[in-house]
Design a protein around this motif. Structure first.
Motif, PDB file in Angstrom:
ATOM      1  N   THR A  77     -17.389  16.201 -14.694  1.00  0.00           N
ATOM      2  CA  THR A  77     -16.860  16.659 -15.827  1.00  0.00           C
ATOM      3  C   THR A  77     -15.632  16.781 -15.937  1.00  0.00           C
ATOM      4  O   THR A  77     -14.954  16.554 -15.122  1.00  0.00           O
ATOM      5  CB  THR A  77     -17.747  18.177 -16.065  1.00  0.00           C
ATOM      6  N   VAL A  78     -15.013  17.416 -17.247  1.00  0.00           N
ATOM      7  CA  VAL A  78     -13.780  17.495 -17.275  1.00  0.00           C
ATOM      8  C   VAL A  78     -12.920  18.296 -16.231  1.00  0.00           C
ATOM      9  O   VAL A  78     -11.739  18.194 -16.009  1.00  0.00           O
ATOM     10  CB  VAL A  78     -13.411  17.791 -18.778  1.00  0.00           C
ATOM     11  N   GLU A  79     -13.870  19.365 -15.867  1.00  0.00           N
ATOM     12  CA  GLU A  79     -13.134  20.095 -14.745  1.00  0.00           C
ATOM     13  C   GLU A  79     -12.818  19.597 -13.702  1.00  0.00           C
ATOM     14  O   GLU A  79     -12.045  20.028 -12.672  1.00  0.00           O
ATOM     15  CB  GLU A  79     -14.254  21.264 -14.615  1.00  0.00           C
ATOM     16  N   SER A  80     -13.433  18.110 -13.234  1.00  0.00           N
ATOM     17  CA  SER A  80     -13.016  17.452 -12.201  1.00  0.00           C
ATOM     18  C   SER A  80     -11.668  17.094 -12.064  1.00  0.00           C
ATOM     19  O   SER A  80     -11.194  16.298 -11.047  1.00  0.00           O
ATOM     20  CB  SER A  80     -14.188  16.384 -11.789  1.00  0.00           C
ATOM     21  N   LEU A  81     -10.928  17.023 -13.094  1.00  0.00           N
ATOM     22  CA  LEU A  81      -9.716  16.040 -13.335  1.00  0.00           C
ATOM     23  C   LEU A  81      -8.605  16.568 -12.754  1.00  0.00           C
ATOM     24  O   LEU A  81      -7.813  16.208 -12.130  1.00  0.00           O
ATOM     25  CB  LEU A  81      -9.622  15.660 -14.734  1.00  0.00           C
ATOM     26  N   ALA A  84      -7.259  20.938  -7.201  1.00  0.00           N
ATOM     27  CA  ALA A  84      -7.648  21.895  -6.557  1.00  0.00           C
ATOM     28  C   ALA A  84      -6.548  23.307  -7.067  1.00  0.00           C
ATOM     29  O   ALA A  84      -7.090  24.491  -7.016  1.00  0.00           O
ATOM     30  CB  ALA A  84      -7.902  21.916  -5.220  1.00  0.00           C
ATOM     31  N   ASP A  85      -5.519  22.916  -6.992  1.00  0.00           N
ATOM     32  CA  ASP A  85      -4.271  23.944  -7.240  1.00  0.00           C
ATOM     33  C   ASP A  85      -3.963  24.159  -8.834  1.00  0.00           C
ATOM     34  O   ASP A  85      -3.312  24.999  -9.240  1.00  0.00           O
ATOM     35  CB  ASP A  85      -2.994  23.525  -6.652  1.00  0.00           C
ATOM     36  N   GLY A  86      -4.955  23.449  -9.498  1.00  0.00           N
ATOM     37  CA  GLY A  86      -4.840  23.518 -10.962  1.00  0.00           C
ATOM     38  C   GLY A  86      -3.976  22.631 -11.988  1.00  0.00           C
ATOM     39  O   GLY A  86      -3.730  22.886 -12.929  1.00  0.00           O
ATOM     40  N   ARG A  87      -3.065  21.930 -11.038  1.00  0.00           N
ATOM     41  CA  ARG A  87      -2.177  20.963 -11.463  1.00  0.00           C
ATOM     42  C   ARG A  87      -2.912  19.689 -12.227  1.00  0.00           C
ATOM     43  O   ARG A  87      -4.008  19.314 -12.044  1.00  0.00           O
ATOM     44  CB  ARG A  87      -1.453  20.245 -10.272  1.00  0.00           C
ATOM     45  N   LEU A  88      -2.701  19.448 -13.523  1.00  0.00           N
ATOM     46  CA  LEU A  88      -3.230  18.570 -14.511  1.00  0.00           C
ATOM     47  C   LEU A  88      -3.051  17.091 -13.658  1.00  0.00           C
ATOM     48  O   LEU A  88      -2.173  16.738 -12.890  1.00  0.00           O
ATOM     49  CB  LEU A  88      -2.203  18.522 -15.620  1.00  0.00           C
ATOM     50  N   SER A  89      -4.044  16.312 -13.905  1.00  0.00           N
ATOM     51  CA  SER A  89      -4.165  14.938 -13.278  1.00  0.00           C
ATOM     52  C   SER A  89      -2.876  14.269 -14.149  1.00  0.00           C
ATOM     53  O   SER A  89      -2.792  14.696 -15.371  1.00  0.00           O
ATOM     54  CB  SER A  89      -5.789  14.565 -13.554  1.00  0.00           C
ATOM     55  N   ASP A  90      -2.976  12.995 -13.832  1.00  0.00           N
ATOM     56  CA  ASP A  90      -1.942  12.209 -14.429  1.00  0.00           C
ATOM     57  C   ASP A  90      -2.447  11.902 -15.880  1.00  0.00           C
ATOM     58  O   ASP A  90      -1.790  11.757 -16.877  1.00  0.00           O
ATOM     59  CB  ASP A  90      -1.839  10.994 -13.598  1.00  0.00           C
ATOM     60  N   LEU A  91      -3.905  11.927 -16.112  1.00  0.00           N
ATOM     61  CA  LEU A  91      -4.402  11.585 -17.476  1.00  0.00           C
ATOM     62  C   LEU A  91      -4.070  12.746 -18.150  1.00  0.00           C
ATOM     63  O   LEU A  91      -3.869  12.717 -19.503  1.00  0.00           O
ATOM     64  CB  LEU A  91      -5.972  11.153 -17.217  1.00  0.00           C
ATOM     65  N   GLN A  92      -4.555  13.859 -17.782  1.00  0.00           N
ATOM     66  CA  GLN A  92      -4.395  15.206 -18.741  1.00  0.00           C
ATOM     67  C   GLN A  92      -2.834  15.309 -18.989  1.00  0.00           C
ATOM     68  O   GLN A  92      -2.431  15.696 -20.165  1.00  0.00           O
ATOM     69  CB  GLN A  92      -4.856  16.498 -17.673  1.00  0.00           C
TER      70      GLN A  92
END
Length: 176
Positions: A77-81, A84-92
């Motif tokens: 799900t989107v929560e997996s992107l 673990a530290d809450g940092r946005l993924s490159d896509l986000q």
């Protein structure tokens, strides 16, 4: 009495045991039984794409799939992107940087659609991105920010891959 079934779902790498009616949709199981509310419910007919998740890496409409059908499959799900530290993924981050968010309701579906697409087609053309993006609906925008976001992420990933490539010729190795 309504029949209920014990199922195990693997969502974002975590196993969940659920007791559900056979007719329970995956989107309802994710949101109401597991508590992952990032996957949105839009049309409930598979048209809008707001409920898009990855099933074994493939973008899938969670409103069209029963939870029992997802047993034994890897669900993301989107929560997996985010990290673990809450940092946005490159896509986000690309969606943030390129104004691909708009009101945000459709964003989780677009993010998961884009993630699955970029996993399969890491170096897409803008035409390929436009074709994929056309499968989901956004009521706020002309899609340009979403296309720009996916293209930007693909370009950053390409640059990162190229930077990690080992030199292939003796001259390249000496220069490094």
């Amino acid at each position: 009495m309504t029949e209920r079934i014990l199922i195990e779902l693997t969502v974002n790498g975590v196993e969940h045991e659920l007791i559900v009616e056979p007719r329970r949709t995956l989107v309802d199981a994710l949101r109401h039984d597991i508590g992952l509310t990032g996957t949105h419910v839009g049309c409930e007919h598979g048209v809008c794409g707001a409920c898009t998740v990855l099933i074994d890496g493939a973008p899938t409409r969670a409103c069209l799939m029963f939870a029992v059908q997802a047993e034994g499959r890897e669900i993301r799900t989107v929560e997996s992107l985010a990290g673990a530290d809450g940092r946005l993924s490159d896509l986000q981050q690309a969606f943030t940087d390129n104004h691909g968010l708009q009101c945000g309701f459709c964003t989780p579906g677009f993010l998961m659609l884009a993630q699955g697409f970029l996993d399969d087609v890491p170096d897409p053309s803008r035409a390929q991105i436009r074709e994929v993006v056309a499968s989901n609906l956004c009521r706020c925008t002309g899609y340009q920010g979403i296309v720009d976001s996916i293209a930007s992420c693909a370009a950053r990933r390409r640059t990162a891959r190229e930077a990690d490539v080992e030199p292939t010729t003796p001259e390249d190795r000496r220069a490094k």
